[in-house]
Design a protein around this motif. Structure first.
Motif, PDB file in Angstrom:
ATOM      1  N   ASN A  45       0.850  -1.185   0.000  1.00 55.51           N
ATOM      2  CA  ASN A  45       0.000   0.000   0.000  1.00 55.51           C
ATOM      3  C   ASN A  45       0.887   1.237   0.000  1.00 55.51           C
ATOM      4  O   ASN A  45       1.709   1.429   0.888  1.00 55.51           O
ATOM      5  CB  ASN A  45      -0.916  -0.008   1.223  1.00 55.51           C
ATOM      6  N   ILE A  46       0.725   2.067  -1.031  1.00 59.04           N
ATOM      7  CA  ILE A  46       1.492   3.306  -1.134  1.00 59.04           C
ATOM      8  C   ILE A  46       0.814   4.379  -0.271  1.00 59.04           C
ATOM      9  O   ILE A  46       1.430   4.972   0.588  1.00 59.04           O
ATOM     10  CB  ILE A  46       1.607   3.784  -2.599  1.00 59.04           C
ATOM     11  N   SER A  47      -0.471   4.612  -0.543  1.00 58.13           N
ATOM     12  CA  SER A  47      -1.289   5.517   0.269  1.00 58.13           C
ATOM     13  C   SER A  47      -2.730   5.428  -0.195  1.00 58.13           C
ATOM     14  O   SER A  47      -2.992   5.277  -1.392  1.00 58.13           O
ATOM     15  CB  SER A  47      -0.798   6.967   0.165  1.00 58.13           C
ATOM     16  N   GLY A  48      -3.658   5.479   0.721  1.00 61.03           N
ATOM     17  CA  GLY A  48      -5.077   5.416   0.374  1.00 61.03           C
ATOM     18  C   GLY A  48      -5.412   4.159  -0.409  1.00 61.03           C
ATOM     19  O   GLY A  48      -5.228   3.052   0.067  1.00 61.03           O
ATOM     20  N   THR A  49      -5.879   4.367  -1.637  1.00 59.35           N
ATOM     21  CA  THR A  49      -6.219   3.224  -2.492  1.00 59.35           C
ATOM     22  C   THR A  49      -5.180   2.994  -3.590  1.00 59.35           C
ATOM     23  O   THR A  49      -5.472   2.385  -4.615  1.00 59.35           O
ATOM     24  CB  THR A  49      -7.599   3.434  -3.141  1.00 59.35           C
ATOM     25  N   THR A  50      -3.957   3.478  -3.378  1.00 57.86           N
ATOM     26  CA  THR A  50      -2.878   3.292  -4.336  1.00 57.86           C
ATOM     27  C   THR A  50      -1.973   2.162  -3.852  1.00 57.86           C
ATOM     28  O   THR A  50      -1.473   2.198  -2.721  1.00 57.86           O
ATOM     29  CB  THR A  50      -2.052   4.585  -4.502  1.00 57.86           C
ATOM     30  N   TYR A  51      -1.784   1.167  -4.727  1.00 56.79           N
ATOM     31  CA  TYR A  51      -0.985  -0.004  -4.386  1.00 56.79           C
ATOM     32  C   TYR A  51       0.094  -0.240  -5.421  1.00 56.79           C
ATOM     33  O   TYR A  51      -0.074   0.081  -6.595  1.00 56.79           O
ATOM     34  CB  TYR A  51      -1.867  -1.262  -4.325  1.00 56.79           C
ATOM     35  N   GLU A  52       1.193  -0.796  -4.988  1.00 58.14           N
ATOM     36  CA  GLU A  52       2.226  -1.302  -5.886  1.00 58.14           C
ATOM     37  C   GLU A  52       2.078  -2.820  -5.884  1.00 58.14           C
ATOM     38  O   GLU A  52       2.095  -3.446  -4.830  1.00 58.14           O
ATOM     39  CB  GLU A  52       3.604  -0.912  -5.379  1.00 58.14           C
ATOM     40  N   VAL A  53       1.909  -3.402  -7.064  1.00 63.15           N
ATOM     41  CA  VAL A  53       1.691  -4.846  -7.182  1.00 63.15           C
ATOM     42  C   VAL A  53       2.824  -5.454  -7.993  1.00 63.15           C
ATOM     43  O   VAL A  53       3.217  -4.923  -9.030  1.00 63.15           O
ATOM     44  CB  VAL A  53       0.339  -5.145  -7.871  1.00 63.15           C
ATOM     45  N   THR A  54       3.352  -6.581  -7.509  1.00 60.81           N
ATOM     46  CA  THR A  54       4.378  -7.320  -8.230  1.00 60.81           C
ATOM     47  C   THR A  54       3.866  -8.732  -8.454  1.00 60.81           C
ATOM     48  O   THR A  54       3.459  -9.405  -7.506  1.00 60.81           O
ATOM     49  CB  THR A  54       5.699  -7.380  -7.432  1.00 60.81           C
ATOM     50  N   ILE A  55       3.858  -9.156  -9.696  1.00 55.95           N
ATOM     51  CA  ILE A  55       3.473 -10.521 -10.042  1.00 55.95           C
ATOM     52  C   ILE A  55       4.748 -11.234 -10.491  1.00 55.95           C
ATOM     53  O   ILE A  55       5.381 -10.829 -11.465  1.00 55.95           O
ATOM     54  CB  ILE A  55       2.426 -10.556 -11.163  1.00 55.95           C
TER      55      ILE A  55
END
Length: 75
Positions: free
Chosen positions: A31-41
């Motif tokens: 979670n970066i902030s709020g509803t912002t995410y960093e996703v790694t697949i």
């Protein structure tokens, strides 16, 4: 009916299955902030697999989706 169940169990035990291309994988997120995410697949794919893809489609669960380009790792 008992014979059918016995036959079904024997068939399941005797069959071998092989993955067509993906050997393993994992999805991690931060979670970066709020509803912002960093996703790694991370996927581990056989080199000889014809289904190797240059990008993956991710669905966020709210109706939205993004296409994520592949970055080859080392190894």
């Amino acid at each position: 009916m008992k014979k059918f169940h016995g036959l079904a169990i024997i068939c399941l035990i005797c069959t071998r299955s092989f993955a067509t291309h993906n050997v393993a994988g994992e999805i991690t997120y931060r979670n970066i902030s709020g509803t912002t995410y960093e996703v790694t697949i991370t996927t581990y794919t056989r080199i000889s697999a014809p289904a190797d893809r240059p990008e993956l489609l991710i669905y966020w669960g709210d109706g939205g989706s993004d296409t994520i380009p592949r970055t080859n790792g080392g190894g």
